[in-house]
Design an enzyme around this catalytic site. Structure first.
Site, PDB file in Angstrom:
ATOM      1  N   ILE A 294      -0.258   3.206   1.143  1.00 51.54           N
ATOM      2  CA  ILE A 294       0.620   2.161   0.796  1.00 51.54           C
ATOM      3  C   ILE A 294       0.672   2.175  -0.553  1.00 51.54           C
ATOM      4  O   ILE A 294      -0.561   2.602  -1.267  1.00 51.54           O
ATOM      5  CB  ILE A 294       0.457   0.922   1.406  1.00 51.54           C
ATOM      6  N   ASP A 295       1.696   1.442  -1.477  1.00 54.83           N
ATOM      7  CA  ASP A 295       1.475   1.604  -2.956  1.00 54.83           C
ATOM      8  C   ASP A 295       0.471   0.633  -3.523  1.00 54.83           C
ATOM      9  O   ASP A 295      -0.047  -0.374  -2.917  1.00 54.83           O
ATOM     10  CB  ASP A 295       2.860   1.210  -3.309  1.00 54.83           C
ATOM     11  N   LYS A 296      -0.037   1.162  -4.778  1.00 51.05           N
ATOM     12  CA  LYS A 296      -0.880   0.135  -5.455  1.00 51.05           C
ATOM     13  C   LYS A 296      -0.599  -1.013  -5.488  1.00 51.05           C
ATOM     14  O   LYS A 296      -1.667  -1.969  -5.126  1.00 51.05           O
ATOM     15  CB  LYS A 296      -0.841   0.598  -6.911  1.00 51.05           C
TER      16      LYS A 296
END
Length: 344
Positions: free
Chosen positions: A152-154
């Site tokens: 998942i994204d930062k």
């Protein structure tokens, strides 16, 4: 070795850092190396000159040398190679929020602001750096990333499953590939989502004008098929709390699909959600939104639930991570605002 399928909000996978700048109308002619040094934090002249020698600096899509003079309106792009990936897998004593663990796998609750794996300017402090510190001999995926089955994204918080064995890696990767996992994200989006539920279908590919963004295309000739199901959880006036379930898992899928239907995620800087998109521009309301941005200094997206079949026992497993404090506080603030508007 397990296949690493595309996942929602996956990090940039290439071996470069990407930067793009457009010179304003008042730009005086300036060497491109000096132009870039004033705009890229921690960039050295040697690093910029090496990029020029490698043919990795472009002005208006044409490769230029370091002495090219930037003019008003020029679009300057530069790519910096980052160190070989194997040199980035250094163990770091970073705490992990472990929701579940056994001999085969673990489920972690990733905080926002933590990058999942090294790359694209984030060479330390990642989830992978923490994993290699806490666990010995994790299996690697096809991209040589220890333990990772999905990402998942930062700036997205929430649940990730990590494989501790080769068997788990292969079994879990296949579940993601076959779309049999269960994933629900909670998102706060701009605007009143009128339908109680719906489905967004649209091929997702890289934006040709801004490679750090993805966008929806009319067919799969420029992108990959993507399907997002959404359901309204709560309407809060100028924003709506929605639950999103993924049938596919493309890069930035929820962020791109919700923007595509006119409901950009709240405070999603990359896709323009860090501006007032709904409501008035009166000073009092503007201050309220700015305060909400401060409470939640990232996109309003949380991977709340994750379900899969255990690779060894065959048991169906489901996990849930509570909404983190920053997002919960922002939602409460909008809830109070909506209530006061209704009482007026």
């Amino acid at each position: 070795m397990a296949v690493f399928p595309d996942q929602e909000d996956s990090e940039e996978d290439e071996l470069f850092e990407h930067y793009s700048f457009t010179a304003d109308a008042g730009q005086k002619p300036l060497r491109v190396d000096k132009f870039l040094m004033t705009r890229i934090r921690n960039a050295t002249r040697n690093k910029i000159q090496q990029a020029a020698r490698d043919g990795n600096i472009r002005a208006n899509e044409q490769v230029v040398k370091q002495n090219y003079r930037v003019k008003p309106g020029d679009t300057v792009r530069v790519l910096f190679e980052h160190p070989p990936y194997e040199n980035l897998l250094l163990p770091e004593a970073i705490p992990l929020d472990i929701v579940y663990e056994d001999d085969t796998l673990l489920v972690v609750n990733k905080p926002a602001r933590m990058v999942v794996h090294p790359g694209h300017g984030n060479y330390s402090g990642t989830l992978v750096n923490a994993l290699v510190h806490h666990f010995d001999q994790l299996p690697v995926n096809a991209d040589n990333r220890p333990g990772l089955v999905h990402r998942i994204d930062k700036d997205t918080s929430g649940l990730l499953v990590i494989a501790k064995t080769e068997v788990a890696m292969a079994h879990l990767a296949k579940q993601f590939f076959d779309k049999t996992t269960r994933r629900e994200y909670l998102a706060l989006v701009w605007g009143n989502v009128e339908a109680d539920s719906g489905t967004v279908e649209g091929a997702i590919g890289r934006n040709p004008k801004n490679r750090l963004q993805m966008q929806v295309f009319p067919d799969e000739s420029q992108g990959k098929a993507a399907i997002t199901h959404y359901r309204v959880v709560e309407r809060l006036g100028y924003v709506t709390l929605v639950s999103c379930q993924l049938e596919t898992g493309r890069t930035h899928q929820i962020r791109v699909h919700m923007k595509h239907i006119g409901h950009t995620l709240f405070n999603d800087e990359r896709y323009g959600g860090d501006r007032i998109l709904k409501g008035t521009s009166f000073t009092k309301y503007k201050q309220f939104v700015e305060n909400a941005f401060k409470l939640l200094p990232r996109q309003a997206l949380h991977a709340r639930t994750l379900g899969f079949v255990h690779p060894v026992s065959g048991e169906s497993m489901d996990f849930e991570a509570p909404v983190p404090e920053d997002m919960a506080s922002c939602i409460d603030k909008w809830r109070d605002y909506a209530k006061h508007r209704a009482d007026e």
